[in-house]
Design a protein around this motif. Structure first.
Motif, mmCIF file in Angstrom:
data_model
loop_
_atom_site.group_PDB
_atom_site.id
_atom_site.type_symbol
_atom_site.label_atom_id
_atom_site.label_comp_id
_atom_site.label_asym_id
_atom_site.label_seq_id
_atom_site.Cartn_x
_atom_site.Cartn_y
_atom_site.Cartn_z
ATOM 1 N N GLU A 192 0.832 -1.197 0.000
ATOM 2 C CA GLU A 192 0.000 0.000 0.000
ATOM 3 C C GLU A 192 0.871 1.251 0.000
ATOM 4 O OE1 GLU A 192 -2.594 0.003 3.300
ATOM 5 O OE2 GLU A 192 -3.739 -1.745 2.684
ATOM 6 N N GLU A 193 1.893 1.236 0.843
ATOM 7 C CA GLU A 193 2.723 2.421 1.042
ATOM 8 C C GLU A 193 3.555 2.762 -0.189
ATOM 9 O OE1 GLU A 193 6.655 3.375 3.692
ATOM 10 O OE2 GLU A 193 5.012 2.332 4.654
ATOM 11 N N LEU A 194 4.101 1.752 -0.838
ATOM 12 C CA LEU A 194 5.072 1.980 -1.906
ATOM 13 C C LEU A 194 4.488 1.849 -3.297
ATOM 14 C CD1 LEU A 194 8.086 -0.041 -0.418
ATOM 15 C CD2 LEU A 194 7.664 2.415 -0.257
ATOM 16 N N LYS A 195 3.176 1.620 -3.389
ATOM 17 C CA LYS A 195 2.588 1.250 -4.674
ATOM 18 C C LYS A 195 2.814 2.275 -5.777
ATOM 19 C CE LYS A 195 -1.838 3.189 -3.369
ATOM 20 N NZ LYS A 195 -3.285 3.044 -3.444
ATOM 21 N N ASP A 196 2.878 3.539 -5.445
ATOM 22 C CA ASP A 196 2.993 4.564 -6.480
ATOM 23 C C ASP A 196 4.294 5.355 -6.385
ATOM 24 O OD1 ASP A 196 0.481 4.240 -7.872
ATOM 25 O OD2 ASP A 196 -0.473 4.991 -6.051
ATOM 26 N N CYS A 197 5.256 4.882 -5.635
ATOM 27 C CA CYS A 197 6.466 5.694 -5.455
ATOM 28 C C CYS A 197 7.742 4.872 -5.556
ATOM 29 C CB CYS A 197 6.400 6.444 -4.125
ATOM 30 S SG CYS A 197 6.077 5.423 -2.679
ATOM 31 N N CYS A 198 7.710 3.819 -6.390
ATOM 32 C CA CYS A 198 8.911 3.037 -6.675
ATOM 33 C C CYS A 198 9.222 3.146 -8.165
ATOM 34 C CB CYS A 198 8.705 1.564 -6.313
ATOM 35 S SG CYS A 198 8.431 1.247 -4.575
ATOM 36 N N TYR A 199 10.464 3.460 -8.466
ATOM 37 C CA TYR A 199 10.880 3.567 -9.868
ATOM 38 C C TYR A 199 12.058 2.638 -10.131
ATOM 39 C CZ TYR A 199 7.839 7.487 -10.896
ATOM 40 O OH TYR A 199 6.731 8.264 -11.120
#
Length: 791
Positions: free
Chosen positions: A169-176
């Motif tokens: 949930e925490e990292l779903k949109d902020c990992c590249y």
């Protein structure tokens, strides 16, 4: 006649009506038995029938299925059932359209039959009474969405599956991944580059003896030999270590084992490695196909941040078979370099391993650039008062009084100064928010609000990531079925944005495609923290700014209360401060929680027993009563203490993001009060294993609004919430009932009253009268004791 679709039937199967309707069923059966023919139709004059049907409709309205099924009118069932609210004060005869539904429930018909009957209800059979219980402020929408970090589940069982689910949930949109310039930024053109090049050159002259197959033990033996031959003679600042079991690690909330790590060469070799001493984390696998290893490494990074709360970032790597991937964890998420084969690019492999061992404290993300350490002692320099020119050094107690165990979050951590006068707060706040220091300056004359004594800006995510080139986000896929099923409750809180950097479905891999069957972890929970990750938007990441500020007085956390009256006075004074902050400074707090109220000594604070702190999430309120907005990409709050109306609108489908109001904060104060009464005061600190509040932050997110709403219904409130009070707080159950009535009325009223003074007055008066009663009883008991002792 409405028909149930196949999707409707699956939804109904996923979310059964039992046990939420058990009490309604028994009540209706009892009423029917009192009628001549044991039917509800002939029991319309029974005064209990109206109450039973209203309770039934309320339960149906708050049920998860009601949020998902569409009424023929086009509204969700939850919206369509809104007119049946107890606040409309309809008579039993007015509620006759509900008799078929009530009869089916009474007869224990199937869930599909019950919901089919609900769908057949007329769109508006009974016009509501023209007068509502209170004149309300219309709800304003299009505020920013809510998102949560794993710190909101920080006291759940810290085993692998729950933590990894929440990290998704925490990292779903902020990992590249495949971030350009990664190796160049962190491993090239450093003061140690010549030394790294020399080592790389020497190794290049040796035969390639990297293990094949790359079993974990063999890889460690190879690395240990490389360290002994090339790193130890150069006395590199860091050394590699291996741990073989969780027993070799200490300083974490759970037993974990890191395959490979680095720590300072100055730390003597010991049987155990403390998480506060870890510099770089690494994870090994014989197989190159190990999709769960990234989340495993993320768990380790989370533990490093927890043990080192002022850490700026954490380097980590995965060595899966002969494939290596480099990662940097910071407070905006994770950036990763492109994978490479260590056999095919041996020079780069040696350069990386050597670089990790040669990096300075600053290059490793340690806090030495803004914190001075002298052995176990810890110091920080801040401008004195409002002066940005004259600085003073403050010594901190090295044990933080508050911290957030998460990665992508504000990472708020607080320390007391050793003189006991100040609290030093470090926090990473969105650069689109008004700095807390500005709010504190505006509130400098508001009684009951913490005083700013100095502040400074330290760094930002933009500065840490400068020079990196972003390409594509990481997709977790369905690597962990347990994690997916636990996380599937996460709603699509805002529409996806196609800016060429994200998929058109925001995180569909772990939300939309997750298994339909509900799953809950067998977690035990306590407290919820408050911070969140960004929602998808056109920025590549949330640029957070790390700041440090000093406030006074230091105070004590609520759990350190000395007696019940002291605690009640602290909560009352915090509510008074909230009212003054809104009225005098036009600032709305928006993050009321147990962490943001402290107990103070009245002789040092002008008679105040409690102070309101932490204005990070606050917003200015305009002359028109509307929030001016903080500029952040999400609405914030502490999950456990969030108001029901905020949760209902955020987790509906589609979501409507309601604007935060003063009533929402007052409702949060109420939940703080309940949390204290249920969690604190147990003999020996041993409270029961179960608590009705656990679901407020451990349940799937979409279920929390209905769960909390159900607890606030009168009968459930008395049987489930009041019954859970610890022994010292049983004396304030009447206060809990008064506060509940002030907030929700006789029925279930969650809208914001237009008159801002009434609700404040009702709640403050309830606290005052309870405090007076308790203190009078205490004085009477002391007088009686003295009389017994008289000769």
């Amino acid at each position: 006649m409405a028909k149930l679709t196949e999707d409707d039937i699956r939804t109904i199967a996923d979310y059964p009506l039992e046990p939420s309707l058990t009490a309604c069923q028994k009540s209706l059966q009892s009423i029917a038995l009192r009628s001549p023919d044991a039917s509800l139709a002939n029991a319309s004059e029974d005064p209990e029938l109206r109450k039973a049907i209203v309770k039934l409709i309320t339960e149906l309205k708050l049920h998860a299925v009601a949020e998902k099924l569409k009424h023929p009118s086009g509204e969700t069932l939850a919206d369509e059932l809104g007119w049946a609210s107890p606040t409309h004060r309809s008579t039993a005869a007015d509620l006759q359209p509900f008799f078929p539904v009530a009869t089916l429930v009474m007869q224990r018909a199937s869930d599909a039959e019950v919901w089919h009957a609900v769908l057949d209800l007329p769109s508006s059979p009974v016009p509501p009474l023209p007068v509502t219980p209170r004149r309300s402020t219309p709800a304003l929408y299009d505020a920013t969405p809510i998102a949560f970090s794993s710190s909101s589940r920080r006291d759940l069982e810290q085993t692998r599956d729950p933590v990894e689910a929440f990290l998704r949930e925490e990292l779903k949109d902020c990992c590249y991944v495949k971030v350009g310039g990664f190796v160049e930024k962190f491993f090239h053109n450093k003061r140690w580059s010549p030394e790294s090049s020399n080592i790389t050159g020497r190794v290049g002259l040796e035969p390639d003896d990297f293990p094949h197959p790359p079993a974990e033990g063999a890889v460690w033996d190879w690395l240990a030999n490389f360290q002994h031959s090339h790193l130890d003679p150069n006395h590199t600042p860091s050394v590699y270590r291996r741990t073989l079991s969780p027993a070799a690690m200490t300083g974490s909330d759970a037993a974990r084992q890191v395959d490979i790590l680095t720590q300072s060469r100055t730390i003597p070799a010991a049987n155990q490695v403390h998480w506060r001493d870890i510099r770089v984390i690494g994870e090994l696998s014989r197989s190159a196909d190990a999709p769960g290893k990234f989340l495993q490494l993320a768990r380790y990074a989370r533990d490093v941040f927890s043990a080192q709360p002022t850490r700026l970032f954490v380097h980590g790597f995965l060595l899966l078979g002969s494939t290596m991937e480099l990662h940097l964890f910071d407070r905006a998420g994770v950036v990763s370099a492109a994978k490479f084969d260590v056999r095919l690019e041996r020079a780069r492999f040696i350069q990386i391993l050597t670089g990790y061992s040669l990096m300075s404290d600053e290059e490793l993300g340690l806090d030495t650039t803004f914190v001075r350490r002298d052995g176990p002692r810890m110091f920080v320099n801040l401008p004195a008062d409002d002066s940005q020119e004259r600085e003073r050094e403050l010594e901190l107690d090295p044990n933080p009084i508050a911290r957030q165990p998460a990665i992508a979050c504000r990472a708020t951590c607080c320390y007391r100064t050793t003189d006991g006068e100040h609290v030093i707060k470090f926090s990473w706040v969105s650069d689109r928010r008004v700095p807390e220091a500005d709010h504190l300056k505006a509130a400098r004359n508001v009684p009951g609000v913490a005083r700013l004594c100095g502040h400074r800006r330290i760094t930002s995510i933009d500065e840490i990531r400068k020079g990196l080139i972003f390409s594509q986000p990481r997709h977790f896929g369905n690597a962990s079925r347990k994690a997916s099923s636990s996380s599937r409750s996460w709603p699509a809180l805002c529409s996806s944005v196609d800016d060429g950097t994200r998929s058109k479905r925001p995180w569909s891999h772990f939300a939309a495609e997750a298994p339909r069957k509900k799953s809950r972890s067998n977690s035990r929970a306590e407290d919820a923290a408050a911070d969140h990750v960004m929602e998808p938007n056109k920025r590549k990441y949330e640029n957070r700014v790390l700041g440090c500020l000093a406030i006074r007085p230091a105070g004590r956390p609520l759990e350190e209360f000395q007696d019940v009256p002291e605690l009640l006075k602290a909560l009352r004074d915090a509510i008074c401060a909230h009212q003054s902050l809104l009225h005098e400074a036009k600032i709305l707090h928006r993050d009321i929680s147990t962490r943001n109220i402290i107990i103070t000594e009245p002789d040092k604070t002008g008679g105040l027993h409690g102070i309101l702190i932490d204005l990070d999430m606050a917003t200015r309120v305009g002359l028109d009563g509307k929030n001016e907005g903080s500029g952040a990409s999400h609405l914030t709050g502490t999950l456990e203490f969030m108001a029901i109306e905020v949760l209902q609108h955020a987790f509906r489908s589609p979501p409507r993001h309601i604007q935060h109001t003063y009533r929402h904060d007052l409702e949060s104060f109420f939940y703080v009060f309940l949390s204290v009464c249920i969690k604190l005061g147990w003999p020996g600190g041993r409270r029961p294993d179960t608590s009705p509040l656990i679901g407020w932050y451990s349940a799937p997110l979409k279920d929390i609004p209905a769960l909390k709403s159900g607890h606030m219904l009168q009968s459930n409130f008395e049987s489930q919430i009041l019954a859970a009070f610890s022994p010292p707080f049983e004396c304030v159950q009447d206060l809990a009932l008064r506060l509940r009535k002030a907030l929700f009325g006789e029925g279930f009223y969650v809208a914001t009253p237009f008159d801002k003074t009434v609700l404040y007055q009702d709640m403050i008066a309830a606290f005052d009268e309870t405090i007076h009663r308790l203190e009078s009883a205490d004085r009477g008991a002391k007088t009686e004791d003295l009389s017994d002792q008289a000769p």
